[in-house]
Design a protein around this motif. Sequence first.
Motif, PDB file in Angstrom:
ATOM      1  N   ALA A 239     -12.793  -2.017   9.024  1.00  0.00           N
ATOM      2  CA  ALA A 239     -12.620  -3.440   9.325  1.00  0.00           C
ATOM      3  C   ALA A 239     -12.509  -4.260   8.043  1.00  0.00           C
ATOM      4  CB  ALA A 239     -13.791  -3.940  10.171  1.00  0.00           C
ATOM      5  N   LEU A 240     -13.347  -3.933   7.056  1.00  0.00           N
ATOM      6  CA  LEU A 240     -13.302  -4.660   5.790  1.00  0.00           C
ATOM      7  C   LEU A 240     -11.985  -4.415   5.065  1.00  0.00           C
ATOM      8  CD1 LEU A 240     -16.950  -4.084   4.485  1.00  0.00           C
ATOM      9  CD2 LEU A 240     -15.946  -6.246   5.260  1.00  0.00           C
ATOM     10  N   ALA A 241     -11.501  -3.162   5.124  1.00  0.00           N
ATOM     11  CA  ALA A 241     -10.223  -2.843   4.478  1.00  0.00           C
ATOM     12  C   ALA A 241      -9.075  -3.582   5.137  1.00  0.00           C
ATOM     13  CB  ALA A 241      -9.982  -1.331   4.536  1.00  0.00           C
ATOM     14  N   THR A 242      -9.142  -3.679   6.468  1.00  0.00           N
ATOM     15  CA  THR A 242      -8.100  -4.406   7.208  1.00  0.00           C
ATOM     16  C   THR A 242      -8.105  -5.880   6.849  1.00  0.00           C
ATOM     17  OG1 THR A 242      -8.297  -2.848   9.049  1.00  0.00           O
ATOM     18  CG2 THR A 242      -7.208  -4.953   9.504  1.00  0.00           C
ATOM     19  N   LEU A 243      -9.309  -6.459   6.800  1.00  0.00           N
ATOM     20  CA  LEU A 243      -9.422  -7.871   6.430  1.00  0.00           C
ATOM     21  C   LEU A 243      -8.931  -8.106   5.011  1.00  0.00           C
ATOM     22  CD1 LEU A 243     -12.903  -8.755   7.982  1.00  0.00           C
ATOM     23  CD2 LEU A 243     -10.671  -9.640   8.703  1.00  0.00           C
ATOM     24  N   ALA A 244      -9.234  -7.160   4.124  1.00  0.00           N
ATOM     25  CA  ALA A 244      -8.785  -7.286   2.734  1.00  0.00           C
ATOM     26  C   ALA A 244      -7.260  -7.242   2.663  1.00  0.00           C
ATOM     27  CB  ALA A 244      -9.383  -6.162   1.883  1.00  0.00           C
ATOM     28  N   GLY A 245      -6.664  -6.365   3.502  1.00  0.00           N
ATOM     29  CA  GLY A 245      -5.207  -6.275   3.535  1.00  0.00           C
ATOM     30  C   GLY A 245      -4.572  -7.561   4.006  1.00  0.00           C
ATOM     31  N   PHE A 246      -5.133  -8.146   5.067  1.00  0.00           N
ATOM     32  CA  PHE A 246      -4.598  -9.409   5.573  1.00  0.00           C
ATOM     33  C   PHE A 246      -4.792 -10.541   4.563  1.00  0.00           C
ATOM     34  CE2 PHE A 246      -4.805  -7.414   9.829  1.00  0.00           C
ATOM     35  CZ  PHE A 246      -3.519  -7.711  10.249  1.00  0.00           C
ATOM     36  N   ALA A 247      -5.910 -10.517   3.866  1.00  0.00           N
ATOM     37  CA  ALA A 247      -6.168 -11.542   2.846  1.00  0.00           C
ATOM     38  C   ALA A 247      -5.160 -11.422   1.714  1.00  0.00           C
ATOM     39  CB  ALA A 247      -7.592 -11.400   2.307  1.00  0.00           C
ATOM     40  N   ALA A 248      -4.869 -10.165   1.328  1.00  0.00           N
ATOM     41  CA  ALA A 248      -3.884  -9.940   0.267  1.00  0.00           C
ATOM     42  C   ALA A 248      -2.514 -10.430   0.700  1.00  0.00           C
ATOM     43  CB  ALA A 248      -3.832  -8.447  -0.071  1.00  0.00           C
ATOM     44  N   ALA A 249      -2.153 -10.191   1.973  1.00  0.00           N
ATOM     45  CA  ALA A 249      -0.845 -10.623   2.481  1.00  0.00           C
ATOM     46  C   ALA A 249      -0.742 -12.143   2.500  1.00  0.00           C
ATOM     47  CB  ALA A 249      -0.618 -10.067   3.882  1.00  0.00           C
ATOM     48  N   GLN A 250      -1.851 -12.812   2.855  1.00  0.00           N
ATOM     49  CA  GLN A 250      -1.826 -14.285   2.894  1.00  0.00           C
ATOM     50  C   GLN A 250      -1.683 -14.863   1.505  1.00  0.00           C
ATOM     51  OE1 GLN A 250      -5.457 -15.141   5.066  1.00  0.00           O
ATOM     52  NE2 GLN A 250      -4.350 -15.385   6.987  1.00  0.00           N
ATOM     53  N   ALA A 251      -2.275 -14.194   0.511  1.00  0.00           N
ATOM     54  CA  ALA A 251      -2.186 -14.684  -0.868  1.00  0.00           C
ATOM     55  C   ALA A 251      -0.859 -14.286  -1.513  1.00  0.00           C
ATOM     56  CB  ALA A 251      -3.344 -14.126  -1.684  1.00  0.00           C
ATOM     57  N   TRP A 252      -0.219 -13.268  -0.968  1.00  0.00           N
ATOM     58  CA  TRP A 252       1.034 -12.748  -1.522  1.00  0.00           C
ATOM     59  C   TRP A 252       2.214 -13.569  -1.028  1.00  0.00           C
ATOM     60  CZ3 TRP A 252       5.596 -10.936   0.396  1.00  0.00           C
ATOM     61  CH2 TRP A 252       6.404 -10.169  -0.467  1.00  0.00           C
ATOM     62  N   PRO A 253       3.187 -13.919  -1.886  1.00  0.00           N
ATOM     63  CA  PRO A 253       3.231 -13.615  -3.320  1.00  0.00           C
ATOM     64  C   PRO A 253       2.625 -14.735  -4.156  1.00  0.00           C
ATOM     65  CG  PRO A 253       5.357 -14.456  -2.594  1.00  0.00           C
ATOM     66  CD  PRO A 253       4.475 -14.455  -1.383  1.00  0.00           C
ATOM     67  N   ALA A 254       1.827 -14.364  -5.118  1.00  0.00           N
ATOM     68  CA  ALA A 254       1.190 -15.336  -5.998  1.00  0.00           C
ATOM     69  C   ALA A 254       1.807 -15.335  -7.388  1.00  0.00           C
ATOM     70  CB  ALA A 254      -0.306 -15.045  -6.087  1.00  0.00           C
ATOM     71  N   LYS A 255       2.811 -14.488  -7.592  1.00  0.00           N
ATOM     72  CA  LYS A 255       3.504 -14.416  -8.889  1.00  0.00           C
ATOM     73  C   LYS A 255       4.918 -13.881  -8.646  1.00  0.00           C
ATOM     74  CE  LYS A 255       1.716  -9.772  -9.944  1.00  0.00           C
ATOM     75  NZ  LYS A 255       0.953  -8.948 -10.915  1.00  0.00           N
ATOM     76  N   PRO A 256       5.786 -13.888  -9.647  1.00  0.00           N
ATOM     77  CA  PRO A 256       7.160 -13.420  -9.451  1.00  0.00           C
ATOM     78  C   PRO A 256       7.233 -11.971  -8.973  1.00  0.00           C
ATOM     79  CG  PRO A 256       7.014 -14.661 -11.488  1.00  0.00           C
ATOM     80  CD  PRO A 256       5.596 -14.477 -10.995  1.00  0.00           C
ATOM     81  N   ILE A 257       8.263 -11.692  -8.181  1.00  0.00           N
ATOM     82  CA  ILE A 257       8.518 -10.350  -7.668  1.00  0.00           C
ATOM     83  C   ILE A 257       9.667  -9.744  -8.476  1.00  0.00           C
ATOM     84  CG2 ILE A 257       9.336  -9.025  -5.667  1.00  0.00           C
ATOM     85  CD1 ILE A 257       8.045 -11.256  -3.937  1.00  0.00           C
ATOM     86  N   ARG A 258       9.537  -8.479  -8.826  1.00  0.00           N
ATOM     87  CA  ARG A 258      10.600  -7.781  -9.549  1.00  0.00           C
ATOM     88  C   ARG A 258      11.402  -6.932  -8.570  1.00  0.00           C
ATOM     89  NH1 ARG A 258      10.066  -2.849 -13.792  1.00  0.00           N
ATOM     90  NH2 ARG A 258       8.304  -2.423 -12.420  1.00  0.00           N
ATOM     91  N   LEU A 259      12.719  -7.143  -8.556  1.00  0.00           N
ATOM     92  CA  LEU A 259      13.614  -6.346  -7.716  1.00  0.00           C
ATOM     93  C   LEU A 259      14.396  -5.400  -8.623  1.00  0.00           C
ATOM     94  CD1 LEU A 259      14.948  -5.658  -5.000  1.00  0.00           C
ATOM     95  CD2 LEU A 259      16.595  -7.490  -5.449  1.00  0.00           C
ATOM     96  N   ILE A 260      14.024  -4.129  -8.612  1.00  0.00           N
ATOM     97  CA  ILE A 260      14.729  -3.127  -9.411  1.00  0.00           C
ATOM     98  C   ILE A 260      16.018  -2.745  -8.690  1.00  0.00           C
ATOM     99  CG2 ILE A 260      14.647  -0.753 -10.269  1.00  0.00           C
ATOM    100  CD1 ILE A 260      11.648  -1.112 -10.687  1.00  0.00           C
ATOM    101  N   VAL A 261      17.141  -2.930  -9.363  1.00  0.00           N
ATOM    102  CA  VAL A 261      18.446  -2.572  -8.800  1.00  0.00           C
ATOM    103  C   VAL A 261      18.904  -1.292  -9.489  1.00  0.00           C
ATOM    104  CG1 VAL A 261      20.838  -3.305  -8.465  1.00  0.00           C
ATOM    105  CG2 VAL A 261      18.979  -4.975  -8.311  1.00  0.00           C
ATOM    106  N   ALA A 262      19.195  -0.271  -8.700  1.00  0.00           N
ATOM    107  CA  ALA A 262      19.467   1.055  -9.255  1.00  0.00           C
ATOM    108  C   ALA A 262      20.896   1.230  -9.757  1.00  0.00           C
ATOM    109  CB  ALA A 262      19.154   2.114  -8.202  1.00  0.00           C
ATOM    110  N   TYR A 263      21.557   0.115 -10.096  1.00  0.00           N
ATOM    111  CA  TYR A 263      22.954   0.147 -10.531  1.00  0.00           C
ATOM    112  C   TYR A 263      23.166  -0.856 -11.658  1.00  0.00           C
ATOM    113  CZ  TYR A 263      22.767   2.372  -6.054  1.00  0.00           C
ATOM    114  OH  TYR A 263      22.375   3.189  -5.029  1.00  0.00           O
TER     115      TYR A 263
END
Length: 319
Positions: free
Chosen positions: A9-33
């Motif tokens: 239950a704690l892990a699930t709550l932590a996951g949802f908390a992380a999702a609510q805070a995400w994204p808190a900084k820039p995301i890197r999109l690696i393009v394979a070309y």
Amino acid sequence: MKKQLISIALATLAGFAAAQAWPAKPIRLIVAYPPGGVSDVVARALAERLAAQMGTPVVVDNRAGASGSIGVDAVAKAAPDGYTIGFAAVSPLTLSPHLGKPPFDPVKDIAPVASVMYSPVLLLATPATPAKDLQELVAAAQAKPGSVRWATSGPASLGHIMLEQFKAGAKVDITHIPYKGGGQQITDALGGQFEVLSINTSPAIAQHVKSGKLRALAVGAPSRVDALPGVPTLAELGYASANLTSLFGVFAPAGVPAPVMERLNAEINKALANPEVRARLTGSDNVPTGGSAADFGRQIAAESQNNARIIKAAGIKAE
């Protein structure tokens, strides 16, 4: 048992908390070309839309090489926090593992996020052959085995897989001419250095067809290409097993929290529904897809199994 349930239950709550805070900084999109190609243009259009939707920068990082495997490996080795994702064809996951040992495990190290598009594969006749349709090409190959030369972007490429399936279906002997990429392949095609080639669609290729410099015999795709509506699919012509297409999507490192993965999938599907993004994809003769991560994963698994069978039957080897 009680402690175990509390931990879950704690892990699930932590996951949802992380999702609510995400994204808190820039995301890197690696393009394979490399920059500038059709795949890069599509990836940048997707990055721009995702940034607008989520209110955070999505930075494109081109990691080209080894037919997409270098970029996918960079994704596999990134932290599983949702801040590094990748855009690539599925071939590094469905082809490369059957030809050698890649530096990542395609099942354990990579998680499919969402399908983005498929890129139809055209079978084109060059000035070296008088064949006006696929039937005439098959007749020429039957009359003189090995005389028809079929160029692809390289050994064990999707075009090579298509060729082997076509040879088996038509019961003909065709000579494989492998290239390293598409640039020289097109130059030689226009010069009639071989009879046919298989290559992903693009506005430049469609222009060569419309000008008459190359003739489209068939297309590998679920349906006909809007830019070339008169060109039948290989399935329509009786070669369903050769009716292959390049599927592209977004991937993440394995282990990204489920709520973050769900958010990423939802944002990508939302972006693909945007008229401007769809126009960028269809303008480059690609077809938007989308859907759930689970469906994308099933497509990858099915393609991998099919490729393994074809590679073994045809004795295909990597260089």
